[in-house]
Design a protein around this motif. Structure first.
Motif, PDB file in Angstrom:
ATOM      1  N   TYR A 116       0.824  -1.216   0.000  1.00 35.88           N
ATOM      2  CA  TYR A 116       0.000   0.000   0.000  1.00 35.88           C
ATOM      3  C   TYR A 116       0.856   1.264   0.000  1.00 35.88           C
ATOM      4  N   LYS A 117       1.972   1.210   0.699  1.00 37.27           N
ATOM      5  CA  LYS A 117       2.875   2.364   0.772  1.00 37.27           C
ATOM      6  C   LYS A 117       3.337   2.772  -0.624  1.00 37.27           C
ATOM      7  N   SER A 118       3.710   1.789  -1.429  1.00 39.30           N
ATOM      8  CA  SER A 118       4.165   2.079  -2.791  1.00 39.30           C
ATOM      9  C   SER A 118       3.030   2.595  -3.664  1.00 39.30           C
ATOM     10  N   VAL A 119       1.832   2.055  -3.473  1.00 38.71           N
ATOM     11  CA  VAL A 119       0.679   2.535  -4.251  1.00 38.71           C
ATOM     12  C   VAL A 119       0.415   4.001  -3.938  1.00 38.71           C
ATOM     13  N   LEU A 120       0.438   4.351  -2.662  1.00 39.07           N
ATOM     14  CA  LEU A 120       0.156   5.736  -2.264  1.00 39.07           C
ATOM     15  C   LEU A 120       1.229   6.700  -2.759  1.00 39.07           C
ATOM     16  N   ALA A 121       2.437   6.168  -2.990  1.00 42.21           N
ATOM     17  CA  ALA A 121       3.535   6.999  -3.480  1.00 42.21           C
ATOM     18  C   ALA A 121       3.690   6.926  -4.991  1.00 42.21           C
ATOM     19  N   ASN A 122       2.750   6.218  -5.671  1.00 42.29           N
ATOM     20  CA  ASN A 122       2.848   6.004  -7.118  1.00 42.29           C
ATOM     21  C   ASN A 122       4.190   5.394  -7.510  1.00 42.29           C
ATOM     22  N   ASP A 123       4.676   4.507  -6.678  1.00 40.11           N
ATOM     23  CA  ASP A 123       5.973   3.864  -6.875  1.00 40.11           C
ATOM     24  C   ASP A 123       5.763   2.509  -7.557  1.00 40.11           C
ATOM     25  N   MET A 124       5.781   2.504  -8.887  1.00 40.85           N
ATOM     26  CA  MET A 124       5.534   1.276  -9.617  1.00 40.85           C
ATOM     27  C   MET A 124       6.635   0.252  -9.383  1.00 40.85           C
ATOM     28  N   ALA A 125       7.868   0.720  -9.190  1.00 45.99           N
ATOM     29  CA  ALA A 125       8.966  -0.210  -8.910  1.00 45.99           C
ATOM     30  C   ALA A 125       8.735  -0.924  -7.580  1.00 45.99           C
TER      31      ALA A 125
END
Length: 343
Positions: A116-125
């Motif tokens: 979820y953290k990556s999704v909220l940061a738009n971090d596709m990697a």
């Protein structure tokens, strides 16, 4: 008086005859104009367009040795990458990401928890690093634990306002104009058109009729377990549970066609190896079947990918298409335009 009446009746008769002749002329010429109009204006002339049109004419013309009754005129289409774009990831995953962001205020723990953290940061990697386990968690959080009606509303609300993060257009504008024409052309010739896709069936059913003209009952897709129960108000409802029921991809596509349609298609159109078994099944019937692959080879107007793509590889399917004489449609060469004109 008798002469006047007789003369009046004669004029009326002549006028009626002239009007009837004019009406017949207009009807015949209007029909001729429609017959001569191009049903596939966004397709370039070429071997692939000709093969599709000739197939339809052969199988729908009374008296033809290949004639097929309307009840058996079944055409199946994959969705992602076949009817609309699918890059950089399938649109249903963009929906899931947007849903995570919408739901985040109710889950403050997501700010420090992957994926979820990556999704909220738009971090596709970061999302990719979470692997299939992470993707599964995202899908469970956004696709289950609610009624089917609640989920459909979430999808409808998203579809009405969301835009593709790269192209900055509504997702409904990223459908393929040549394919919209082909769907209409087939239906005008007595075909029933079905979507047979690896995407979620309840996700696609929300918009399929609006943008493709395909009603919900003619959409086949992957599905999770749905449980019947009585809600707090005592009314029946269907709850979406975090369990997979059916995966409509690869060998699952012919299984889904058999289960939900009950007739073998005579036209199948896809764009990746995940559609290969569907095309094989379609062309293995007692009569000839038309198998079509859409090849993404137009990086300027859309995207270019095939044999080495991670999500939508066209490799074994392409080799089989060449070996068996299936149609491989080049988006670059066969389509005059990719997307409909912007609204």
């Amino acid at each position: 008086m008798r002469d006047f009446a007789s003369s009046g009746r004669g004029r009326l008769a002549r006028l009626a005859g002239a009007w009837a002749a004019l009406t017949i002329f207009l009807v015949l010429n209007t029909a001729s104009a429609f017959a001569q109009s191009d049903p596939l204006p966004s397709w370039n002339d070429g071997a692939n367009r000709t093969a599709i049109v000739d197939f339809v004419k052969r199988f729908t013309t009374d008296g033809s040795v290949d004639f097929v009754a309307p009840a058996d005129r079944i055409a199946v289409f994959d969705n992602d990458g076949t009817l609309w774009a699918e890059k950089p990831v399938p649109f249903e995953f963009f929906f899931a990401m947007d849903e995570i962001k919408r739901m985040a205020p109710e889950h403050p723990e997501w700010k420090a928890t992957e994926p979820y953290k990556s999704v909220l940061a738009n971090d596709m990697a970061g999302i990719e690093a979470a692997g299939m386990k992470g993707v599964g968690e995202i899908m469970v959080a956004t696709h289950t634990g609610m009624t089917t009606e609640a989920f459909s509303k979430n999808v409808a609300d998203w579809f009405a306002t969301a835009k593709h993060p790269v192209r900055q257009k509504p997702y409904g504008e990223l459908v393929y104009q040549p394919q919209l024409e082909l769907l209409t052309y087939l239906r005008d010739n007595g075909f029933r058109t079905f979507i047979v896709s690896g995407g979620g069936v309840e996700f696609m059913r929300v918009f399929a009729e609006k943008i493709y003209g395909v009603p919900p009952e003619q959409v086949i897709g992957s599905s999770g377990v749905v449980k019947y129960e009585l809600g707090a108000d005592g009314k029946p409802e269907l709850m979406k549970e975090p369990k997979v029921e059916f995966i409509d991809d690869g060998a699952g596509k012919p299984v889904g066609i058999n289960r939900f349609i009950g007739r073998r298609p005579i036209i199948a159109i896809g764009n990746s190896d995940g559609d290969r078994e569907m095309l094989e099944y379609t062309t293995a019937g007692s009569g000839a079947g038309l198998a079509v692959y859409i090849h993404h080879d137009d990086a300027e107007r859309e995207y270019a990918y095939d044999r080495t793509d991670k999500l939508a590889k066209l490799d074994k399917g392409w080799d089989e298409a060449v070996a068996k004489g299936w149609q491989v449609v080049s988006m670059k060469d066969d389509w005059k335009v990719i997307f409909p004109p912007s609204k």
